[in-house]
Design a protein around this motif. Structure first.
Motif, short mmCIF file in Angstrom:
data_model
loop_
_atom_site.label_atom_id
_atom_site.label_comp_id
_atom_site.label_asym_id
_atom_site.label_seq_id
_atom_site.Cartn_x
_atom_site.Cartn_y
_atom_site.Cartn_z
N PHE A 187 12.22 -7.69 -15.60
CA PHE A 187 10.93 -7.30 -16.15
C PHE A 187 11.11 -6.41 -17.38
CE2 PHE A 187 6.92 -5.14 -16.59
CZ PHE A 187 5.99 -6.12 -16.26
N ALA A 188 12.03 -5.47 -17.29
CA ALA A 188 12.28 -4.59 -18.44
C ALA A 188 12.76 -5.40 -19.64
CB ALA A 188 13.31 -3.53 -18.07
N ARG A 189 13.57 -6.42 -19.38
CA ARG A 189 14.07 -7.24 -20.48
C ARG A 189 12.96 -8.10 -21.09
NH1 ARG A 189 18.06 -11.80 -18.75
NH2 ARG A 189 16.20 -13.11 -18.88
N ASP A 190 12.11 -8.68 -20.23
CA ASP A 190 11.10 -9.61 -20.72
C ASP A 190 9.86 -8.92 -21.28
OD1 ASP A 190 12.80 -11.57 -19.89
OD2 ASP A 190 11.39 -12.56 -18.53
N PHE A 191 9.52 -7.74 -20.74
CA PHE A 191 8.25 -7.11 -21.10
C PHE A 191 8.40 -5.77 -21.82
CE2 PHE A 191 7.37 -10.09 -17.75
CZ PHE A 191 6.20 -10.71 -18.17
N GLY A 192 9.63 -5.27 -21.89
CA GLY A 192 9.88 -4.06 -22.66
C GLY A 192 9.43 -2.78 -22.01
N VAL A 193 9.08 -2.81 -20.73
CA VAL A 193 8.68 -1.60 -20.02
C VAL A 193 9.35 -1.61 -18.65
CG1 VAL A 193 6.47 -1.25 -21.20
CG2 VAL A 193 6.57 -2.73 -19.20
N ALA B 242 0.82 -1.21 0.00
CA ALA B 242 0.00 0.00 0.00
C ALA B 242 0.86 1.26 0.00
CB ALA B 242 -0.94 0.00 1.20
N ARG B 243 2.03 1.18 0.63
CA ARG B 243 2.92 2.34 0.74
C ARG B 243 3.99 2.38 -0.34
NH1 ARG B 243 4.40 1.46 7.02
NH2 ARG B 243 6.40 2.22 6.21
N ASP B 244 4.05 1.35 -1.19
CA ASP B 244 5.12 1.25 -2.18
C ASP B 244 6.49 1.34 -1.52
OD1 ASP B 244 4.13 0.76 -4.82
OD2 ASP B 244 3.22 2.75 -4.80
N ASP B 245 6.64 0.60 -0.44
CA ASP B 245 7.84 0.71 0.39
C ASP B 245 8.50 -0.66 0.53
OD1 ASP B 245 9.80 1.26 2.22
OD2 ASP B 245 8.45 2.03 3.78
N VAL B 246 9.40 -0.99 -0.37
CA VAL B 246 10.08 -2.29 -0.35
C VAL B 246 10.90 -2.44 0.93
CG1 VAL B 246 11.84 -3.70 -1.47
CG2 VAL B 246 10.14 -2.51 -2.86
N ALA B 247 11.54 -1.37 1.37
CA ALA B 247 12.39 -1.44 2.56
C ALA B 247 11.62 -1.89 3.79
CB ALA B 247 13.04 -0.08 2.82
N HIS B 248 10.32 -1.52 3.85
CA HIS B 248 9.49 -1.92 4.98
C HIS B 248 9.30 -3.44 5.03
CE1 HIS B 248 6.42 -1.55 8.06
NE2 HIS B 248 5.55 -2.21 7.31
N GLY C 12 1.45 -5.44 -19.50
CA GLY C 12 1.11 -4.87 -18.21
C GLY C 12 2.01 -5.36 -17.11
N PHE C 13 1.91 -4.72 -15.96
CA PHE C 13 2.77 -5.05 -14.82
C PHE C 13 2.25 -6.23 -14.00
CE2 PHE C 13 3.40 -0.37 -15.33
CZ PHE C 13 4.74 -0.40 -15.67
N VAL D 231 9.40 -1.04 -14.61
CA VAL D 231 8.47 -1.07 -13.48
C VAL D 231 8.38 0.33 -12.91
CG1 VAL D 231 8.06 -1.98 -11.16
CG2 VAL D 231 8.97 -3.48 -12.96
N ASP D 232 7.15 0.84 -12.75
CA ASP D 232 6.96 2.22 -12.32
C ASP D 232 6.83 2.38 -10.81
OD1 ASP D 232 4.50 0.97 -12.16
OD2 ASP D 232 3.36 2.66 -12.98
#
Length: 495
Positions: free
Chosen positions: A382-388, A116-122, A339-340, A390-391
């Protein structure tokens, strides 16, 4: 029937009942539990896992197994499954089993907060602990001879018995070139379907979701539909619950998540009642389970015939939503884009999501990748496999709940399920040449009845490979799935 067999099955019935209670605690945690209860629920889950582990490793089970004489083939299969589970559980220390239950219960809430917070470190410290514990479990199983001595294979065996990472990698290696070639052809096509746009109220989405669940054979007297962050099905026998999620701008998310989970739930509900609360009373493997959800969601639910019916239903519920013709709607439902989100991925991209996760898991457990480097590894791959690119983390490594709850080895069974679904669909179409006429009226009963008869009623009675081969008349391989995908999408995109 010997007394030892009778006593063992009575003991097993109680163990299965307790496992269902543990599952209900997990369902409650995902749907209704107050946020402040997370730590307490972790203790509760650890306590019940301790009880279950003690029962599953009770020396009396080993004694009963040594003396039991089964009355029939079903009894013999039940004994083999109990013996397998007994050996695997005995290989894992009780301390470790309880600690995994406690940590993963708490980790689930921490993952949801981080997402929910987009916080991987958490989330990373918790994930490191989960990976360490699950790796320890895999090593304990490998040391006992499971997974041919490999920790990751030993974990994979929890979800798809007899499968190996090497074998799955070979299947994926054969699938990838055709999938990538199809994707590149589609993305370079001159004609692309219009996306769905608009506002679709939650209450109306849920009403139509219930209709879809009914169409695919869900028994409401033995189930219920609730909301969850990550849709899932829970339970077996006479209490099988499903969840979905709602985004008011994206109704397909709700509709196809619901159909997917009904595929799982209908499997559990259809198992012969004679197997209730026995080792035979649940789906035989996660790959077979996934085949039931994916064939309902995709080959049936996204078929031209069924989407023409769904188009009428959506117009009745939402009015004019911008797509006038049933054929244009069929193309929109099957729109291909990079898509992601795995759960929202089209049929062409879905298996590529799974292949990526499978490779990352293997690297984690082989020591080639540290948890602290997982986000960078995910984003690069992901960038290599899907061409976009991650945002945001919620669209990247934080999107799935599986790793937070320790389900390493689970992801590849999704792609195996697609392979099995491709084989089942080919056999089903041969047996039901008039299936589209029923689907065009929103009636999936011919298909769901075929699945109940050919697959679902057996529960755990047959081995996964044996079950699929008997249902289809041929051994499972990736060919039917890839042929289906190429025929369908080359037609949609006029390739």
């Amino acid at each position: 029937m010997t007394a030892a067999f009778h006593d063992l099955m009575a003991f097993q019935r109680e163990t299965e009942a307790l496992a269902q209670i543990a599952g209900r605690l997990g369902w409650d945690q995902e749907t209704m539990m107050p946020a402040g209860a997370a730590q307490q629920r972790g203790e509760e889950m650890a306590a019940i896992e301790g009880v279950l582990h003690a029962r599953r490793t009770d020396p009396r089970v080993g004694d009963w197994l040594a003396r039991a004489e089964p009355p029939d083939a079903a009894g013999a299969r039940a004994l083999s499954l109990i013996a397998r589970a007994y050996g695997r559980n005995a290989a894992v220390p009780a301390r470790l089993a309880s600690e995994i239950a406690r940590v993963t219960s708490v980790a689930q809430g921490i993952w949801a907060e981080a997402r929910a917070r987009d916080d991987v470190a958490h989330f990373l410290p918790t994930l490191e602990r989960v990976v360490a514990l699950v790796h320890e479990r895999g090593q304990a199983l490998a040391a006992a001879g499971y997974g041919q001595g490999d920790a990751y294979d030993a974990l994979l065996d929890d979800y798809e018995p007899e499968a190996t990472a090497e074998g799955i990698a070979a299947i994926f290696g054969r699938m990838r070139p055709r999938l990538v070639a199809l994707r590149e052809a589609i993305l370079g096509a001159d004609r692309h379907p219009a996306p769905l746009a608009g506002h679709f109220a939650e209450v109306r989405q849920l009403g139509l979701a219930r209709d879809l669940a009914t169409a695919f054979g869900y028994d409401w007297t033995r189930g219920r539909l609730d909301l969850a962050v990550h849709p899932f099905s829970s339970g077996s026998g006479n209490d099988v619950r499903i969840t979905t999620r709602v985004v008011e701008a994206e109704p397909f998310n709700c509709f196809y998540s619901t159909i997917h989970e009904v595929g799982h739930a209908a499997y559990e509900q259809a198992i012969d009642q004679a197997h209730l609360l026995t080792p035979l009373g649940a789906g035989v493997s996660m790959g077979v389970h996934e085949s039931q959800s994916r064939i309902c969601e995709n080959q049936l639910g996204r078929s031209r015939a069924f989407t023409h019916w769904l188009h009428r239903q959506m117009r009745a519920v939402f009015g004019d939503f911008g797509i006038a013709s049933p054929e244009a709607f069929y193309r929109t439902v099957n729109r291909v884009q990079s898509g992601f989100i795995r759960t929202e991925a089209d049929e062409v991209h879905y298996n590529l999501h799974i292949m990526m996760r499978f490779d990352l898991e293997r690297d984690l457990f082989a020591g080639r990748l540290a948890v602290s480097d997982l986000e960078d590894a995910w984003n690069t791959r992901f960038a290599r496999d899907f061409g976009v690119a991650v945002d945001r983390p919620a669209h990247g490594m934080l999107q799935d709940v599986h790793w937070s709850v320790g389900l390493f080895g689970y992801f590849p069974t999704y792609a195996l399920g697609n392979v099995y679904a491709g084989c089942l669909h080919e056999a089903m179409r041969a047996d039901l040449p008039d299936l589209d006429a029923a689907l065009a009226e929103g009636d999936a009963r011919p298909a769901t009845g075929w699945l109940r008869e050919k697959v679902q009623r057996f529960g755990g009675l047959l081995r996964p490979a044996e079950l699929i081969e008997r249902a289809c008349g041929f051994a499972a391989d990736e060919g039917p799935l890839l042929d289906y995908l190429e025929a369908k999408f080359r037609a949609i995109y006029a390739l």
